[in-house]
Every structure is written in C-alpha cells, then in structure tokens.
Write a protein that holds these residues in place. Structure first.
Motif, PDB file in Angstrom:
ATOM      1  N   TRP A  31       6.402  48.703  22.815  1.00  0.00           N
ATOM      2  CA  TRP A  31       5.646  47.453  22.840  1.00  0.00           C
ATOM      3  C   TRP A  31       4.190  47.645  22.388  1.00  0.00           C
ATOM      4  O   TRP A  31       3.371  46.746  22.509  1.00  0.00           O
ATOM      5  CB  TRP A  31       5.675  46.850  24.243  1.00  0.00           C
TER       6      TRP A  31
ATOM      7  N   ASN B 222       1.073  47.771  19.952  1.00  0.00           N
ATOM      8  CA  ASN B 222       0.665  47.117  18.720  1.00  0.00           C
ATOM      9  C   ASN B 222      -0.314  48.026  17.981  1.00  0.00           C
ATOM     10  O   ASN B 222      -1.415  48.296  18.461  1.00  0.00           O
ATOM     11  CB  ASN B 222       0.002  45.766  19.026  1.00  0.00           C
TER      12      ASN B 222
ATOM     13  N   TYR C 276       1.019  34.878  26.505  1.00  0.00           N
ATOM     14  CA  TYR C 276       1.973  35.781  25.856  1.00  0.00           C
ATOM     15  C   TYR C 276       2.669  36.678  26.879  1.00  0.00           C
ATOM     16  O   TYR C 276       3.885  36.907  26.798  1.00  0.00           O
ATOM     17  CB  TYR C 276       1.254  36.657  24.832  1.00  0.00           C
TER      18      TYR C 276
ATOM     19  N   SER D 252      11.330  36.372  29.047  1.00  0.00           N
ATOM     20  CA  SER D 252      12.307  36.613  27.987  1.00  0.00           C
ATOM     21  C   SER D 252      13.684  36.913  28.577  1.00  0.00           C
ATOM     22  O   SER D 252      13.802  37.390  29.714  1.00  0.00           O
ATOM     23  CB  SER D 252      11.863  37.780  27.108  1.00  0.00           C
TER      24      SER D 252
ATOM     25  N   SER E 236      13.723  41.840  23.555  1.00  0.00           N
ATOM     26  CA  SER E 236      13.201  40.632  22.905  1.00  0.00           C
ATOM     27  C   SER E 236      11.794  40.306  23.368  1.00  0.00           C
ATOM     28  O   SER E 236      11.112  39.474  22.756  1.00  0.00           O
ATOM     29  CB  SER E 236      14.129  39.445  23.186  1.00  0.00           C
TER      30      SER E 236
ATOM     31  N   TYR F 114       9.341  42.555  23.488  1.00  0.00           N
ATOM     32  CA  TYR F 114       8.369  43.489  22.916  1.00  0.00           C
ATOM     33  C   TYR F 114       7.366  42.802  21.996  1.00  0.00           C
ATOM     34  O   TYR F 114       6.171  43.102  22.021  1.00  0.00           O
ATOM     35  CB  TYR F 114       9.090  44.605  22.147  1.00  0.00           C
ATOM     36  N   ASP F 115       7.839  41.868  21.175  1.00  0.00           N
ATOM     37  CA  ASP F 115       6.943  41.203  20.226  1.00  0.00           C
ATOM     38  C   ASP F 115       5.865  40.408  20.948  1.00  0.00           C
ATOM     39  O   ASP F 115       4.717  40.334  20.490  1.00  0.00           O
ATOM     40  CB  ASP F 115       7.729  40.292  19.296  1.00  0.00           C
TER      41      ASP F 115
ATOM     42  N   LYS G 129       3.227  42.691  22.170  1.00  0.00           N
ATOM     43  CA  LYS G 129       2.380  43.070  21.036  1.00  0.00           C
ATOM     44  C   LYS G 129       1.380  41.958  20.713  1.00  0.00           C
ATOM     45  O   LYS G 129       0.209  42.221  20.410  1.00  0.00           O
ATOM     46  CB  LYS G 129       3.236  43.390  19.818  1.00  0.00           C
ATOM     47  N   LYS G 130       1.827  40.703  20.768  1.00  0.00           N
ATOM     48  CA  LYS G 130       0.930  39.585  20.487  1.00  0.00           C
ATOM     49  C   LYS G 130      -0.169  39.463  21.543  1.00  0.00           C
ATOM     50  O   LYS G 130      -1.282  39.011  21.230  1.00  0.00           O
ATOM     51  CB  LYS G 130       1.726  38.284  20.398  1.00  0.00           C
TER      52      LYS G 130
ATOM     53  N   ASP H  71      -2.736  38.841  18.058  1.00  0.00           N
ATOM     54  CA  ASP H  71      -1.821  37.923  17.380  1.00  0.00           C
ATOM     55  C   ASP H  71      -2.346  37.468  16.025  1.00  0.00           C
ATOM     56  O   ASP H  71      -1.783  36.569  15.396  1.00  0.00           O
ATOM     57  CB  ASP H  71      -1.531  36.707  18.263  1.00  0.00           C
TER      58      ASP H  71
END
Length: 418
Positions: free
Chosen positions: A214, A216, A340, A347, A352, A354-355, A358-359, A363
C-alpha cells in the motif's frame, strides 16, 4: 484442545476489555462448530485479517486475571519460566501438532545494548541484538547478521499553530508553515544519516509503510538543500545576523526530543540538528522519558519508531481522532485523507483497499507527502542487527516490523546447529 469456542471467547473478550487495540468494529464472534468461527462486524473493516492476526487465542476454561503469568497455548513451545525483567524460558511442546522443533529449549534474555554486547564478547549467548553503533566491532566467534525491516525512524512536525486544549499545548507556530515542513523534508540527506549513524545498515524512509503493498512511491523525494533554502526564502523566512531565520517575529527554532535510553534515536536527532542548522534552523536536542515525550510531542518534534505489516499504521498516525479533531500523535488534520482511509477500511477485501491507502498519501492534489501536508518527516528504515555465534544457522527471516526483540525468534523452531 484448541476449539472454536476458545477463539470466539478470545475475540469477544478483546472487544469488551482490550485497552491496547481497538476491537469496536467487531459485533460478535460466533463458534459455528468445533472448527469454524464466524465474525459478525458492526462496520466493514478490510484490515481485519491484520487485526485478528496479532491476537493470541486463550482457553475459556482457564482464563482469569493470572493467565498472563501461566499461559496455556497450542503452539510450538511451552513457557516454563519467566523471571520478570531478566529472562523467559521456553521448552518444546511435546503435544505440538506440527513438525517437531529443532530447538528443544530457548532462553530469551532481556538486556540493554551494552549488556548484550558484553554477553556476546563473553561467549555466554548464542544471539545478541546490537545497535548500528556497534556494528563495526569484531566479536570473536560471532558473525554480524542483518535483517531488512519496515522499522522506520522519523519525527512529527506539528502542523497547526500553537493552541492550548485542556492544559496541553498542541501545535507549533514555526512548523505550522507547510513550506517549513517541505523544506525540512528535502533538506535532510538520508543517505548521509544511514552511513554516519547506521554504519550503512539501513534504507532511506519516505513514509511509515515503505516496501509494503500500500506504499505510494510519490512519497519519495530527492535531497536538495538549495531547493530547501529557496522554499524558506519564498515563504518569508529571512536569515538573521546570527544565521537563524525569522518571520513575523517567530524564530526558526525547535526542540528535537528523543527517548533518552535510545542511542540510535539520539544520534539521528543530533544529525538532524546539524543538517537543519545549514538551512538556518536552530535545533536543540533533548532526551526525555516516554511519559514526558507523549505530551510534549503535541507541540514539538519527537524521534519516533514505527513500522508494521498493516496499513492501520497509516490510520493510527494520520487519521483525525474524534476527541481532539486532530491526529493522535501530531497535531494534524485533513478531511480528504480521512475520507480515503475510511473508504479503505470499508472496502470489500484487503487487496482492493490498497489504492485508497495510496491516495491517502497522495492523490495528485492533496495528501501527506511532499507536495501535500507533510506532517511527518521519515528518515530511515533501520536494519535489525544481531551477533550470531559461529555454527548457528538462523532460518530465513521475513521483513521485520518495528521492534527487534521477538521477530528474530518467530521461527526459532527451525534454527539449526551446523
């Protein structure tokens, strides 16, 4: 026997009584049959696998206020003796259901750095944790063993202006300027720290979750002292006759706290002081006890250690707490970052999410990285170092989380003598 009833009892007990971890997301654990447990949740919680994995299952019939002194388990070892503050002795469990441990008896000694080194030099221990400051030493009969980690070191930079809440000062008038925080982040030479403080045993850190799925990569920055000076100049922090910057009567100064008993964190604080002096920022370093540190870190930077195999580490550090409207370990708040992370927890499954994690870091417009709010400065992930006696083969290690003590012996049942 380990039963589903024991598992359900354990988690329901954590829900009702844990003062260490939050289990409020759990409505009820239900034993469906002897080997199956269902977890009914109050709210979606995608990182539940990480949360539940840290819990040791206890037997319902034998659990009371004295259980911690005499635990009963189904694992590879039985705790035979515990001399508090000195040692704990484990012996192989004859009823263990898996492969028979190769190490029949394991004694873990509780030692400070100097004592552990002395024990290795005397040849009285098989493995001794050591600090980077001792890594260039040669100990007869031992080799230095290094393990990569997500055990990071960094410091908070209070992101709000100073204000008093219930008798405690939150925020800092100097570090509340985001350009100050951005200048500090790119004005620190992490590679120099790794070489001079850690003797090369570490990797640069740019977040609390480097190397994790996760993470970024937008968190990474290039060391650029000239650019750091430009940021401070543009923000109106002018250099005075004594070389220290000032703006609107506020002096560019701060106190860098560190736990008094930790030599590595002290050295990192001193190195940070030297580097920030070159930017025109005056730093005073101070060793404190943890009771003092937790309170003062609300208004002053403190050299912390973090790092875990769960994205909740991000949540715990950066998410707003309802009690103060600020993140728990540093005065900071960003509604978009909160959103976020909340969505990540809701989730349908871990991967699913992880994104979204990261945001929360960045973002494209906001987040906790260099072009965002940057309320924390991450310095390095420290390698875990051990002097290991010749002939002892330590089994392959996973990336260690924060804390050097227990990770190394997680697979001690697979160690061998050659």
């Amino acid at each position: 026997p380990l039963t589903a009833d024991d598992v359900a009892f354990t988690y329901n007990n954590c829900r009702d009584n844990s003062s260490v971890n939050d289990f409020s997301m759990l409505k009820e654990a239900v034993a469906v049959d002897d080997t199956t447990v269902e977890f009914h949740m109050n709210t979606p919680f995608a990182v539940w696998p990480y949360t539940m994995a840290i819990v040791g299952i206890v037997p319902e019939h034998a659990y009371d206020e004295n259980y911690g002194q005499n635990p009963i388990g189904s694992g590879r070892y039985i705790m035979k003796q515990w001399d508090k503050g000195q040692q704990v002795i484990f012996e192989a469990n004859p009823d263990y259901y898996g492969e028979v441990p190769t190490m029949k008896k394991v004694t873990v000694l509780f030692m400070e750095e100097d004592a552990a080194l002395a024990a290795a030099q005397a040849g009285t221990v098989d493995v001794a944790h050591t600090a980077a400051s001792y890594s260039d030493m040669t100990v007869d009969g031992y080799d230095l063993f290094s393990v990569q980690t997500v055990d990071n070191r960094g410091f908070n930079l209070p992101a709000t202006e100073a204000a008093e809440i219930d008798g405690v000062t939150y925020g800092n008038d100097f570090t509340s300027d985001v350009e100050v925080r951005r200048a500090i982040n790119i004005g620190i030479d992490r590679e120099e720290m790794i070489q001079n403080v850690l003797n090369g045993y570490g990797t640069p850190a740019y977040s609390v979750c480097d190397k994790m799925p996760w993470y970024n990569e937008e968190a990474e920055v290039e060391y650029d002292q000239d650019k750091a000076r430009e940021l401070l100049d543009a923000a109106g922090w002018e250099t005075g006759d004594d070389g220290i910057r000032e703006k609107d009567g506020i002096r560019a100064e701060l106190t860098m706290l560190y736990p008094a008993s930790d030599s590595v964190r002290q050295a990192l604080a001193e190195d940070t002081k030297n580097q920030l002096t070159e930017l025109g920022i005056e730093v005073t370093t101070e060793g404190v006890d943890w009771d003092t540190a937790y309170t003062r870190a609300e208004s002053e930077p403190l050299v912390w250690g973090w790092g875990a195999h769960t994205p909740m580490e991000l949540y715990n550090i950066y998410h707003t707490m309802s009690e103060t409207g600020l993140a728990e370990y540093s005065p900071y708040s960003n509604e978009t970052v909160d959103k976020y992370m909340d969505e990540a927890l809701e989730s349908s499954d871990l991967e699913s999410s992880y994104d979204l994690w990261k945001k929360a870091q960045w973002d494209g417009e906001t987040g906790i990285t260099q072009d965002g709010d940057i309320p924390w400065i991450w310095l390095c992930n420290i390698d875990h170092l051990y002097f290991v006696k010749d002939g002892l083969k330590i089994a392959d290690q996973k990336i260690h989380p924060h804390g050097h003590g227990w990770s190394i012996v997680n697979n001690v049942d697979q160690w061998t003598w050659e």
